[in-house]
Enzyme design. Structure first.
Site, PDB file in Angstrom:
ATOM      1  N   PHE A  51     -44.617   5.946  -3.016  1.00 26.66           N
ATOM      2  CA  PHE A  51     -44.528   4.695  -3.770  1.00 26.66           C
ATOM      3  C   PHE A  51     -44.360   4.991  -5.254  1.00 26.66           C
ATOM      4  O   PHE A  51     -43.812   4.211  -6.000  1.00 26.66           O
ATOM      5  CB  PHE A  51     -45.775   3.845  -3.532  1.00 26.66           C
ATOM      6  CG  PHE A  51     -45.896   3.408  -2.099  1.00 26.66           C
ATOM      7  CD1 PHE A  51     -45.006   2.481  -1.572  1.00 26.66           C
ATOM      8  CD2 PHE A  51     -46.847   3.954  -1.266  1.00 26.66           C
ATOM      9  CE1 PHE A  51     -45.083   2.088  -0.255  1.00 26.66           C
ATOM     10  CE2 PHE A  51     -46.943   3.574   0.060  1.00 26.66           C
ATOM     11  CZ  PHE A  51     -46.059   2.644   0.577  1.00 26.66           C
ATOM     12  N   CYS A  52     -44.894   6.127  -5.683  1.00 29.01           N
ATOM     13  CA  CYS A  52     -44.764   6.529  -7.083  1.00 29.01           C
ATOM     14  C   CYS A  52     -44.816   8.048  -7.128  1.00 29.01           C
ATOM     15  O   CYS A  52     -45.817   8.594  -6.711  1.00 29.01           O
ATOM     16  CB  CYS A  52     -45.898   5.939  -7.916  1.00 29.01           C
ATOM     17  SG  CYS A  52     -45.773   6.340  -9.655  1.00 29.01           S
ATOM     18  N   PRO A  53     -43.780   8.732  -7.520  1.00 26.82           N
ATOM     19  CA  PRO A  53     -42.604   8.247  -8.247  1.00 26.82           C
ATOM     20  C   PRO A  53     -41.549   7.532  -7.391  1.00 26.82           C
ATOM     21  O   PRO A  53     -40.684   6.870  -7.938  1.00 26.82           O
ATOM     22  CB  PRO A  53     -42.008   9.533  -8.816  1.00 26.82           C
ATOM     23  CG  PRO A  53     -42.445  10.622  -7.906  1.00 26.82           C
ATOM     24  CD  PRO A  53     -43.788  10.213  -7.394  1.00 26.82           C
TER      25      PRO A  53
END
Lengths: 77, 379
Positions: free
Chosen positions: A14-16
């Site tokens: 989801f992140c990055p």
């Protein structure tokens, strides 16, 4: 000789996120490298080709396999 | 006697050492196990304060403590720089030639900003990802008398919320300095929205608009011209600036490259659940050093360290060590100088930011002081 494909497993990222993982791969690999991003996010099938076009790289393949979105990109410059 | 060697005295390495030391207290006292930490700095640095240092809201003294004080007294601290890791011979060789043998190795070497990868960035831009960089930016902000302040973001980078936090904070800070009307704040981001996390981007985009912060998406900095004060993206766009604040691209530490353990960016191929280096049963990797597609953040290293420490202790006691890392990350997000929110997520659950509140901001400030309990293995 078949070109080697470097797999970037960005499932569950989801992140990055898958597109950032592709940009990271593009930045660090030499011109001509083919990267195959694996994403569990359906949005990647649209977001990644959009960036690839803007950044003037080549979209080689864009397909789904067992719920995983796989997008192959060749670094052109 | 099994020897556990941890390379890196940052958040992840210190937590692993201290959690293991607490659980293996008897074995350490009996001398049947040894735990060593190799650290190239005598001080442990709390890097999130660099952001506050740039705004003169923290000083270098606030962010450092001697690593020796943080580590359990039974943990051996080896002060020196790892030059090479020889995975075949199971040794770490320091730059002074000392060779440290290990049975289990934990690589917690982190990452470093690499502004030299972008032509013109070292000369033309500022950054707050090192202590020196944050101090120089503090001076540049103090001297800033108005104009166009551009925030730009390299890939990959650590602390993925910092670019947004800096942007929100600098805009408010400039207002308090009476420069609000004389300044344009410009925010650029590498992908097609203002943050990699969709829910954060959906929350932040209207806030940026409401605060009249100009945004440019699909902007990957390619070069900076310090003469003309312009920045050009690899997508072909050029922006002018009076003050450029860049989040530099990051690379894994050079010891990983020298040891041939990493990919082209010096990131180590790591199993996303066991945190073992691919192909090496006795090497564990955590924090920024891995090639995992998760946030390079202190909390990531923290949650990974919990798993590595537990599995290593279990293995040293004859178990298999099967605890699995689920990809958990937690980040505070400062939304200005008085409010903050937070996100938490893992491989299977996306983050959902809540409404910013003053309470979360105050908690973040409190955590900045409580941080020292984290590397101590207590919080």
């Amino acid at each position: 000789m078949a070109e080697t494909v470097k797999i970037v497993d960005a499932r569950g990222s989801f992140c990055p996120g898958p597109l950032m993982e592709l940009i990271k791969g593009i930045r660090q690999e030499p011109v001509g490298t083919i990267l195959e991003i694996w994403s569990s996010d359906q949005g990647s099938a649209k977001d990644i080709p959009e960036w690839v076009q803007r950044a003037k790289h080549e979209l080689v393949k864009n397909f789904e396999e067992d719920g995983v979105y796989k997008i192959q990109v060749k670094k052109l410059r | 006697m099994p020897q556990v060697v941890i390379v890196g005295g940052g958040t992840g390495g210190s937590i692993v050492a201290n959690q293991m030391a607490r659980q293996l207290n008897k074995e350490l006292q009996d001398g049947t196990v040894s735990i060593s930490v190799i650290a190239d700095s005598p001080d442990h640095i709390y890097q999130p304060l660099f952001l506050y240092l740039a705004f003169d809201q923290a000083t270098p003294q606030d962010m450092r403590k001697p690593e020796r004080q943080i580590l359990d007294r039974h943990v051996r601290l080896i002060s020196g720089e790892a030059n090479r890791i020889d995975a075949e011979a199971q040794r770490v060789i320091l730059t002074d030639g000392t060779s440290i043998p290990y049975d289990y190795l934990v690589i917690a070497t982190g990452s470093r900003p690499a502004p030299e990868q972008i032509p013109g960035l070292v000369e033309g831009g500022h950054q707050f990802y090192t202590e020196d960089g944050a101090i120089q930016l503090r001076q540049a902000l103090r001297d800033f008398s108005g104009g166009r302040l551009v925030v730009t973001v390299g890939v990959p980078h650590k602390c993925p919320v910092a670019p947004l936090e800096f942007t929100f904070m600098v805009q408010e800070w400039l207002k308090t300095r009476g420069l609000g009307d004389k300044t344009e704040v410009v925010y650029t981001y590498p992908i097609g929205r203002v943050h990699s996390i969709e829910s954060v981007a959906n929350w932040a985009a209207p806030v940026l608009e409401e605060r009249h912060i100009e945004t440019h998406t699909f902007f990957n900095m390619e070069s900076i011209d310090p003469e003309t004060h312009t920045i050009t993206s690899l997508e072909g766009d050029t922006l002018s600036y009076d003050l450029l604040v860049a989040i530099p691209p990051h690379v894994g530490q050079d010891v990983i490259g020298r040891s041939g353990l990493g990919d082209a960016g010096q990131w180590i191929p790591t199993d996303r659940h066991t945190l073992q280096m691919i192909g090496h049963d006795n090497i564990f990797v955590l924090g920024d050093a891995t090639n995992l597609p998760i946030s390079k953040a202190g909390s990531t290293a923290h949650f990974e360290a919990d798993v590595v420490a537990a599995n290593l202790v279990h293995r040293l006691r004859g178990g298999l060590g099967m605890m699995s890392y689920d990809g958990k990350v937690f980040c505070f997000i400062e939304t200005g100088l008085k409010e903050a929110t937070y996100i938490t997520f893992d491989y299977d659950h996306p983050p959902v930011p809540s409404m910013p509140t003053e309470m979360i901001h105050l908690y973040k400030l409190a955590y900045n002081r409580m941080y020292w309990l984290t590397p101590a293995g207590l919080l």
